[in-house]
Design a protein around this motif. Structure first.
Motif, PDB file in Angstrom:
ATOM      1  N   LYS A 153       1.272  -8.944  10.084  1.00  0.00           N
ATOM      2  CA  LYS A 153       2.298  -7.947  10.080  1.00  0.00           C
ATOM      3  C   LYS A 153       2.113  -6.812   9.061  1.00  0.00           C
ATOM      4  O   LYS A 153       1.557  -7.042   7.892  1.00  0.00           O
ATOM      5  CB  LYS A 153       3.837  -8.441  10.105  1.00  0.00           C
ATOM      6  N   ILE A 154       2.358  -5.793   9.415  1.00  0.00           N
ATOM      7  CA  ILE A 154       2.476  -4.805   8.601  1.00  0.00           C
ATOM      8  C   ILE A 154       3.798  -3.876   8.588  1.00  0.00           C
ATOM      9  O   ILE A 154       4.252  -3.275   9.654  1.00  0.00           O
ATOM     10  CB  ILE A 154       1.447  -3.352   8.644  1.00  0.00           C
ATOM     11  N   TYR A 155       4.699  -3.846   7.553  1.00  0.00           N
ATOM     12  CA  TYR A 155       5.843  -3.369   7.708  1.00  0.00           C
ATOM     13  C   TYR A 155       6.145  -2.317   6.792  1.00  0.00           C
ATOM     14  O   TYR A 155       5.428  -1.916   5.910  1.00  0.00           O
ATOM     15  CB  TYR A 155       6.868  -4.357   6.842  1.00  0.00           C
ATOM     16  N   PRO A 156       6.978  -1.342   7.351  1.00  0.00           N
ATOM     17  CA  PRO A 156       7.204  -0.058   6.591  1.00  0.00           C
ATOM     18  C   PRO A 156       8.035  -0.290   5.532  1.00  0.00           C
ATOM     19  O   PRO A 156       9.243  -1.156   5.713  1.00  0.00           O
ATOM     20  CB  PRO A 156       7.756   1.043   7.473  1.00  0.00           C
ATOM     21  N   LEU A 157       8.440   0.609   4.436  1.00  0.00           N
ATOM     22  CA  LEU A 157       9.408   0.102   3.115  1.00  0.00           C
ATOM     23  C   LEU A 157       9.778   1.522   2.623  1.00  0.00           C
ATOM     24  O   LEU A 157       9.167   2.323   2.065  1.00  0.00           O
ATOM     25  CB  LEU A 157       8.718  -0.856   2.197  1.00  0.00           C
ATOM     26  N   PHE A 158      11.130   1.595   2.831  1.00  0.00           N
ATOM     27  CA  PHE A 158      11.801   2.842   2.242  1.00  0.00           C
ATOM     28  C   PHE A 158      10.992   4.218   2.313  1.00  0.00           C
ATOM     29  O   PHE A 158      10.002   4.317   3.322  1.00  0.00           O
ATOM     30  CB  PHE A 158      11.536   2.686   0.755  1.00  0.00           C
ATOM     31  N   SER A 159      12.032   5.198   2.110  1.00  0.00           N
ATOM     32  CA  SER A 159      11.298   6.526   2.256  1.00  0.00           C
ATOM     33  C   SER A 159      11.410   7.307   0.875  1.00  0.00           C
ATOM     34  O   SER A 159      10.329   7.975   0.477  1.00  0.00           O
ATOM     35  CB  SER A 159      11.890   7.513   3.258  1.00  0.00           C
ATOM     36  N   LEU A 160      12.265   7.075   0.206  1.00  0.00           N
ATOM     37  CA  LEU A 160      12.442   8.047  -1.105  1.00  0.00           C
ATOM     38  C   LEU A 160      11.738   6.962  -2.161  1.00  0.00           C
ATOM     39  O   LEU A 160      11.460   5.956  -2.070  1.00  0.00           O
ATOM     40  CB  LEU A 160      13.914   7.826  -1.671  1.00  0.00           C
TER      41      LEU A 160
ATOM     42  N   TYR B 259      -2.641   5.358   1.671  1.00  0.00           N
ATOM     43  CA  TYR B 259      -3.139   4.702   3.035  1.00  0.00           C
ATOM     44  C   TYR B 259      -2.538   5.143   4.195  1.00  0.00           C
ATOM     45  O   TYR B 259      -1.178   5.113   4.290  1.00  0.00           O
ATOM     46  CB  TYR B 259      -3.432   3.414   2.878  1.00  0.00           C
ATOM     47  N   HIS B 260      -3.040   5.475   5.284  1.00  0.00           N
ATOM     48  CA  HIS B 260      -2.568   5.556   6.611  1.00  0.00           C
ATOM     49  C   HIS B 260      -2.248   4.148   7.158  1.00  0.00           C
ATOM     50  O   HIS B 260      -3.195   3.294   6.495  1.00  0.00           O
ATOM     51  CB  HIS B 260      -3.145   6.522   7.520  1.00  0.00           C
ATOM     52  N   LYS B 261      -1.752   3.726   8.096  1.00  0.00           N
ATOM     53  CA  LYS B 261      -1.492   2.449   8.577  1.00  0.00           C
ATOM     54  C   LYS B 261      -2.982   2.032   9.087  1.00  0.00           C
ATOM     55  O   LYS B 261      -3.437   0.868   8.888  1.00  0.00           O
ATOM     56  CB  LYS B 261      -0.477   2.221   9.680  1.00  0.00           C
TER      57      LYS B 261
ATOM     58  N   PHE C 178       0.925  -1.329   0.039  1.00  0.00           N
ATOM     59  CA  PHE C 178       0.056   0.124  -0.050  1.00  0.00           C
ATOM     60  C   PHE C 178       0.662   1.087  -0.227  1.00  0.00           C
ATOM     61  O   PHE C 178       1.846   1.251   0.817  1.00  0.00           O
ATOM     62  CB  PHE C 178      -1.024   0.062   1.379  1.00  0.00           C
ATOM     63  N   SER C 179       0.579   2.266  -0.904  1.00  0.00           N
ATOM     64  CA  SER C 179       1.561   3.526  -1.028  1.00  0.00           C
ATOM     65  C   SER C 179       0.902   4.310   0.636  1.00  0.00           C
ATOM     66  O   SER C 179      -0.144   4.641   0.563  1.00  0.00           O
ATOM     67  CB  SER C 179       1.104   4.127  -2.121  1.00  0.00           C
ATOM     68  N   ASN C 180       1.823   4.930   1.132  1.00  0.00           N
ATOM     69  CA  ASN C 180       1.850   5.323   2.557  1.00  0.00           C
ATOM     70  C   ASN C 180       1.289   6.837   1.975  1.00  0.00           C
ATOM     71  O   ASN C 180       1.771   7.504   1.228  1.00  0.00           O
ATOM     72  CB  ASN C 180       2.940   5.515   3.224  1.00  0.00           C
TER      73      ASN C 180
ATOM     74  N   LEU D 178      13.341   9.415  11.240  1.00  0.00           N
ATOM     75  CA  LEU D 178      11.886   9.966  11.381  1.00  0.00           C
ATOM     76  C   LEU D 178      10.831   8.978  11.532  1.00  0.00           C
ATOM     77  O   LEU D 178      10.919   7.843  11.020  1.00  0.00           O
ATOM     78  CB  LEU D 178      11.946  10.850  10.100  1.00  0.00           C
ATOM     79  N   PRO D 179       9.783   9.475  11.901  1.00  0.00           N
ATOM     80  CA  PRO D 179       8.407   8.639  12.119  1.00  0.00           C
ATOM     81  C   PRO D 179       8.087   7.803  10.685  1.00  0.00           C
ATOM     82  O   PRO D 179       7.878   8.477   9.668  1.00  0.00           O
ATOM     83  CB  PRO D 179       7.462   9.740  12.660  1.00  0.00           C
ATOM     84  N   LYS D 180       8.135   6.600  10.796  1.00  0.00           N
ATOM     85  CA  LYS D 180       7.766   5.811   9.509  1.00  0.00           C
ATOM     86  C   LYS D 180       6.156   6.148   9.309  1.00  0.00           C
ATOM     87  O   LYS D 180       5.948   6.064   7.838  1.00  0.00           O
ATOM     88  CB  LYS D 180       8.239   4.457   9.844  1.00  0.00           C
ATOM     89  N   SER D 181       5.475   6.488   9.962  1.00  0.00           N
ATOM     90  CA  SER D 181       4.170   6.778   9.706  1.00  0.00           C
ATOM     91  C   SER D 181       3.884   7.771   8.775  1.00  0.00           C
ATOM     92  O   SER D 181       2.882   8.043   8.134  1.00  0.00           O
ATOM     93  CB  SER D 181       3.303   7.038  10.972  1.00  0.00           C
ATOM     94  N   LEU D 182       4.858   8.847   8.915  1.00  0.00           N
ATOM     95  CA  LEU D 182       5.006  10.184   8.126  1.00  0.00           C
ATOM     96  C   LEU D 182       5.638   9.899   6.880  1.00  0.00           C
ATOM     97  O   LEU D 182       5.643  10.687   5.871  1.00  0.00           O
ATOM     98  CB  LEU D 182       5.305  11.254   8.995  1.00  0.00           C
ATOM     99  N   PHE D 183       6.824   9.115   6.931  1.00  0.00           N
ATOM    100  CA  PHE D 183       7.774   9.221   5.999  1.00  0.00           C
ATOM    101  C   PHE D 183       8.073   7.797   5.368  1.00  0.00           C
ATOM    102  O   PHE D 183       8.875   7.731   4.194  1.00  0.00           O
ATOM    103  CB  PHE D 183       9.132   9.793   6.750  1.00  0.00           C
ATOM    104  N   ALA D 184       7.516   6.720   5.551  1.00  0.00           N
ATOM    105  CA  ALA D 184       7.870   5.555   4.791  1.00  0.00           C
ATOM    106  C   ALA D 184       7.057   5.677   3.670  1.00  0.00           C
ATOM    107  O   ALA D 184       5.928   6.312   3.370  1.00  0.00           O
ATOM    108  CB  ALA D 184       7.153   4.517   5.763  1.00  0.00           C
ATOM    109  N   ARG D 185       7.757   5.137   2.367  1.00  0.00           N
ATOM    110  CA  ARG D 185       7.202   5.462   0.982  1.00  0.00           C
ATOM    111  C   ARG D 185       5.825   4.200   0.865  1.00  0.00           C
ATOM    112  O   ARG D 185       4.947   4.758   0.194  1.00  0.00           O
ATOM    113  CB  ARG D 185       8.097   4.685   0.252  1.00  0.00           C
TER     114      ARG D 185
END
Length: 269
Positions: free
Chosen positions: A217-224, A199-201, A161-163, A251-258
C-alpha cells in the motif's frame, strides 16, 4: 525525587537556539510547537494502524531497524512495543549518542552508518522503518537494494517519501529566484530544499520495482508541512488542523499531500 523527563525538557529548552543539536531539534520540533506535537501524534497513530503495530504480541520475536533514527523518537516507541531488538541508524554521531542516552535500554542499539551502506548481515531484520530521512538519500536505488538485502523474506518495510507537491514546487521556485536575483546570497550547505529528494507516487512504484519487494500500500499523509508553524501559543493550532484537513480531503493528493507512506513486503525467493 525530581522527574528526569522534566530535567530533560529543561535542558532541551536551554539548547533550543542551537537547532543543529539533537536536544534543540527535539525541543523545537516536538515539544515547543503545538502543531508539530499534533503532527507527531497523528503520525504515530497512522504507523500503528497501517503497519498493524497493534498486534505487537509477536514483536518479542522480531528485530526492527530504524533508518535515520535521529534523536530516537521512533526507536523509543519500538522499544515500548517490546521488539526483541531495536537498531537505530543515523549518519550523525551526535544524534546516535543522544538516542542511546535518551532510550537507555539494553534492547536498543545505536549505530553510526549511512543508509546507502548498511553494515548488517543478509536477512537480519523482520521490519525496517524510515521516517523523514529517505529524502536525504543521494542514491535511492542503492538504498532500496541495501534495505532488501538486510530484510528477512516476508519481512515488511515502511518508508516515508516526501511528495513532489505543489507546495514544494512553489518553495523551490522561490528559492531559485532569490538565488538568481541576489547572486551574492549564501545558502547553507545543508539547506533543506537543495539537499532533499521529492517523489511522485509513480517514482516510488518504479523505485520498488528494482528489487524483489511487493508493494502492499501507498498512503498519502498530511498536506501542511511537519515543520513548526506559528501557533500563537496554541490558539492557531486548530486553524492549521482544519486547513490541513480541508486541503487533504478536497484537493488531489498527488499534488497536495505532504508525504507518501510506503508499506512493502519482501517476497520469498
Amino acid at each position: 525525587m525530581a522527574d528526569s523527563n522534566y530535567h530533560q525538557k529543561i535542558n532541551m529548552k536551554k539548547n533550543s537556539k542551537n537547532l543543529s543539536s539533537p536536544s534543540g531539534y527535539l525541543y523545537n520540533m516536538f515539544l515547543e510547537n503545538s502543531w508539530t506535537r499534533y503532527v507527531d501524534q497523528k503520525e504515530r497513530e497512522m504507523v500503528m494502524e497501517k503497519w498493524d503495530m497493534e498486534n505487537f504480541r509477536d514483536n518479542k520475536k522480531r528485530n526492527i531497524l530504524d533508518l535515520g533514527c535521529g534523536s530516537g523518537r521512533w526507536s523509543k516507541l519500538f522499544v515500548q512495543l517490546k521488539f526483541r531488538k531495536v537498531i537505530g541508524v543515523d549518519i550523525d554521531p551526535e544524534m546516535v549518542e543522544f538516542s542511546k542516552k535518551s532510550i537507555d535500554n539494553k534492547r536498543f542499539e545505536g549505530v553510526v552508518a549511512d543508509i546507502q551502506n548498511l553494515p548488517f548481515k543478509k536477512n537480519n531484520f523482520d521490519r525496517i522503518f524510515s521516517f523523514r530521512s529517505f529524502k536525504y538519500t543521494n542514491d535511492p536505488i542503492k538504498s532500496i537494494k541495501g534495505i532488501n538485502r538486510v530484510l528477512k523474506p516476508d519481512g515488511t518495510v515502511l518508508i516515508e517519501f516526501s511528495n513532489y507537491s505543489i507546495q514544494i514546487r512553489i518553495f523551490l521556485l522561490i528559492s531559485n529566484l532569490i538565488k538568481k536575483i541576489i547572486p551574492s546570497i549564501k545558502t547553507k550547505k545543508d539547506w533543506y530544499l537543495d539537499n532533499s529528494k521529492f517523489y511522485h507516487k509513480k517514482d516510488i512504484v518504479n523505485l520498488m520495482n528494482v528489487d524483489s519487494m511487493k508493494i502492499k500500500k501507498i498512503y498519502p499523509l498530511f498536506s501542511l508541512p511537519a515543520s513548526p508553524l506559528p501557533t500563537a501559543r496554541g490558539t492557531l493550532t486548530g486553524f492549521w488542523i482544519i486547513l490541513d484537513k480541508i486541503i487533504f480531503n478536497l484537493l488531489p493528493k498527488s499534488l497536495f499531500a505532504r508525504s507518501w507512506i510506503l508499506i512493502a513486503e519482501k517476497e520469498q525467493n
